[in-house]
Design a protein around this motif. Structure first.
Motif, PDB file in Angstrom:
ATOM      1  N   TRP A 196       0.824  -1.200   0.000  1.00 30.58           N
ATOM      2  CA  TRP A 196       0.000   0.000   0.000  1.00 30.58           C
ATOM      3  C   TRP A 196       0.865   1.261   0.000  1.00 30.58           C
ATOM      4  CZ3 TRP A 196      -4.554   0.604  -1.654  1.00 30.58           C
ATOM      5  CH2 TRP A 196      -5.372   1.674  -1.282  1.00 30.58           C
ATOM      6  N   THR A 197       1.976   1.213   0.708  1.00 32.20           N
ATOM      7  CA  THR A 197       2.902   2.343   0.716  1.00 32.20           C
ATOM      8  C   THR A 197       3.457   2.576  -0.683  1.00 32.20           C
ATOM      9  OG1 THR A 197       3.517   1.937   3.016  1.00 32.20           O
ATOM     10  CG2 THR A 197       5.056   3.234   1.691  1.00 32.20           C
ATOM     11  N   ASP A 198       3.808   1.520  -1.376  1.00 35.26           N
ATOM     12  CA  ASP A 198       4.322   1.643  -2.752  1.00 35.26           C
ATOM     13  C   ASP A 198       3.244   2.223  -3.673  1.00 35.26           C
ATOM     14  OD1 ASP A 198       6.771   0.684  -2.020  1.00 35.26           O
ATOM     15  OD2 ASP A 198       6.441  -1.356  -2.818  1.00 35.26           O
ATOM     16  N   VAL A 199       2.024   1.775  -3.504  1.00 31.21           N
ATOM     17  CA  VAL A 199       0.930   2.244  -4.362  1.00 31.21           C
ATOM     18  C   VAL A 199       0.687   3.747  -4.150  1.00 31.21           C
ATOM     19  CG1 VAL A 199      -1.557   2.056  -4.825  1.00 31.21           C
ATOM     20  CG2 VAL A 199      -0.184   0.000  -4.457  1.00 31.21           C
ATOM     21  N   ASN A 200       0.867   4.201  -2.932  1.00 31.51           N
ATOM     22  CA  ASN A 200       0.553   5.598  -2.612  1.00 31.51           C
ATOM     23  C   ASN A 200       1.737   6.557  -2.758  1.00 31.51           C
ATOM     24  OD1 ASN A 200      -2.372   5.951  -1.510  1.00 31.51           O
ATOM     25  ND2 ASN A 200      -1.665   3.979  -0.702  1.00 31.51           N
TER      26      ASN A 200
END
Length: 344
Positions: free
Chosen positions: A339-343
């Protein structure tokens, strides 16, 4: 605005509420955005002479981080089922014993002995539903019962898509898109999930919760979002159609809980009991357009919710739905990294 009001004087015996109970003071509710019926709040305020303030959040993680940090001033929060055990295990919720309240008898049996709060010692139902697909049929006329709408979007929809900013719902649908199971720690599969989301995100327009205005207005042509908001959008614009992702979609329930450090505990208990009344539960649903889990509320529901495709899953898609469960801390860490990578 600062409200200088008297402290609550409700008696300690408020585990059992009389219909004419009185109270004073204030109540601070921390809830999802665009999810609280102003009529419900007004009715509660007038019944108990309590001033209610509602503050919005946009995801379970946002709410959890805010309360963990302390100094928030909230009395009530409305976490999703898969997050409730996290709140309980971290000591963030009061064991308010709603199961001993007068109106608990109205909770549908399906929602009493739930895995995230067995017997309902901490929480009471607010609303439940699914995450699905909303599409403007004037823009796209193909199959909408698939997560490909937002993970591998057709040309007509590129740059016109909104995806809900909720980690677990997004990851659930993407994992199922690749044939995986929720709470998997399969590194190879999760790399595919991460890569697909990073690849798809530039094809989206937004990740926010302003769907009920922007989807019917044409600002978005497609969304991966919660069914009640898409129903509201269709009521405003009949060109909006709802799809159930055949690869798999998450089922959720959000529940009202009292925070362990709440300042207005007795007023919060009054509110818990209040929303388990069928007529009041129907007010919750009438605004946000989700089912609520309270027996007898159907009699008070608006006509536009009866028979709605967004609320009644067609038989062919029933097996594709799965209730979101709480994953292990180790799996949650893997998902948070994605999720961190996506955001970024």
């Amino acid at each position: 605005m600062t409200w200088k009001l008297k402290a609550a004087t409700a008696a300690a015996s408020l585990f059992v509420f009389a219909g004419a109970a009185s109270a004073e003071g204030e109540l601070n509710i921390f809830n999802w955005g665009d999810y609280t019926n102003p009529e419900l709040i007004k009715k509660f305020e007038e019944a108990y002479k309590v001033k209610v303030t509602v503050t919005d959040y946009d995801s379970n993680d946002t709410a959890l981080a805010k309360v963990r940090a302390g100094g928030h001033g909230y009395d009530i929060v409305v976490p999703s089922a898969n997050y409730v055990p996290i709140w309980v295990n971290e000591g963030l919720l009061l064991e308010a014993r709603p199961d001993q309240m007068e109106n608990f008898k109205n909770v549908d049996e399906r929602w009493v002995n739930v895995p995230w709060d067995e017997g309902r010692r901490y929480t009471v139902p607010w609303q439940w539903g699914v995450s699905g697909i909303g599409v403007n049929s004037k823009v796209y006329g193909g199959d909408i019962n698939t997560s490909a709408i937002w993970l591998d979007p057709p040309a007509e929809l590129v740059g016109k898509i909104n995806v809900e900013p909720e980690m677990t719902d997004v990851l659930f649908a993407t994992i199922r898109y690749f044939g995986g199971e929720w709470c998997t720690d399969d590194k190879e599969l999760l790399k595919k999930v991460r890569d697909k989301l990073v690849e798809a995100k530039p094809k989206w327009l937004a990740m926010d919760y302003s769907v009920t205005e922007k989807l019917p207005a044409g600002d978005y042509s497609a969304v991966y979002y919660w069914n009640g908001a898409i129903l509201r959008s269709r009521i405003a614009n009949p060109d909006i159609k709802f799809g159930y992702p055949k690869e798999g979609y998450p089922i959720f329930m959000d529940s009202v809980a009292i925070l362990a450090d709440a300042k207005n505990v007795e007023n919060a208990k009054l509110f818990m009991n209040f929303i388990m009344d069928p007529e009041n539960a129907a007010l919750i649903s009438a605004f946000a357009k989700y089912a609520n889990g309270i027996k007898g509320s159907d009699a008070f529901m608006p006509a536009d919710m009866k028979g709605a495709r967004e609320l009644i899953v067609p038989d062919e898609f029933k097996d594709a739905g799965q209730f979101l469960t709480t994953c292990s801390p180790e799996v949650n860490e893997l998902y948070t990294r994605i999720w961190t990578d996506v955001n970024k």
